[in-house]
Design a protein around this motif. Structure first.
Motif, short mmCIF file in Angstrom:
data_model
loop_
_atom_site.label_atom_id
_atom_site.label_comp_id
_atom_site.label_asym_id
_atom_site.label_seq_id
_atom_site.Cartn_x
_atom_site.Cartn_y
_atom_site.Cartn_z
N LEU A 37 47.46 29.47 37.94
CA LEU A 37 47.21 30.95 37.48
C LEU A 37 46.24 31.60 38.20
O LEU A 37 46.23 32.65 38.28
N SER A 40 47.17 33.48 41.36
CA SER A 40 48.44 34.48 41.51
C SER A 40 47.57 35.79 41.93
O SER A 40 46.64 36.17 41.98
N MET A 72 43.87 37.38 30.78
CA MET A 72 44.11 38.35 32.05
C MET A 72 43.12 39.22 32.13
O MET A 72 42.71 39.94 31.22
N VAL A 86 53.14 35.62 34.91
CA VAL A 86 52.89 34.19 34.65
C VAL A 86 54.00 33.02 34.86
O VAL A 86 53.66 32.03 35.82
N PRO A 121 50.01 34.57 27.57
CA PRO A 121 49.10 35.57 28.35
C PRO A 121 48.55 36.59 27.36
O PRO A 121 49.32 36.95 26.42
#
Length: 154
Positions: A37, A40, A72, A86, A121
């Protein structure tokens, strides 16, 4: 030798507690999930917060999943977009693993489903210094508020 109720209950609890091997596997997967993650291109990560029974020592052997809230950063998109981001990040890192959206989370089924993760998230909605409140995907659509640390304190 006959056991007392207290002794029998202790044995029962021991049989419910996740094994060290389960804890070790989940710790290794947590590192790989976080790495996936953090890498990303679609979103930034402020922090991770384990919110479920496994992380708090109340999970049941072979039956508890790992619940991880990813805080996030950046502009908050629609909840569908955040879930898709995600899912895509995790699927890119784990192409042979089942990764699917099951609102309000993204579910990752490691080891053929024997180890399940639910990634939630969230976007911080409260000011720094206050009890953290996050906007998380709602069960059907949109966003809803969640305060995981307040829930734990309760």
């Amino acid at each position: 030798m006959a056991l007392t109720v207290f002794q029998a209950f202790d044995i029962f609890l021991e049989r419910l507690t996740p094994l060290p091997s389960e804890r070790d596997a989940k710790a290794r997967h947590r590192l790989s999930v976080e790495t996936s993650l953090k890498g990303s291109a679609s979103f930034g990560v402020h922090r991770f917060r384990e919110t479920g029974s496994f992380g708090h020592g109340t999970g049941i052997r072979n039956h508890c999943d790992v619940d991880l809230l990813v805080s996030m950063t950046g502009s908050k998109p629609t909840s569908d977009t955040a879930l898709r981001w995600v899912k895509e990040a995790l699927k890119a890192s784990f192409p042979m693993t089942i990764v699917e959206i099951r609102r309000p989370t993204v579910v990752v089924r490691f080891a053929g489903g024997a180890e399940q993760w639910e990634i939630l998230p969230g976007f911080r909605a409260s000011p720094q210094g206050e009890t953290p409140v996050y906007d998380i995907p709602g069960p059907a659509s949109g966003w809803m508020s969640s305060a995981p640390t307040a829930h734990l304190d309760y």
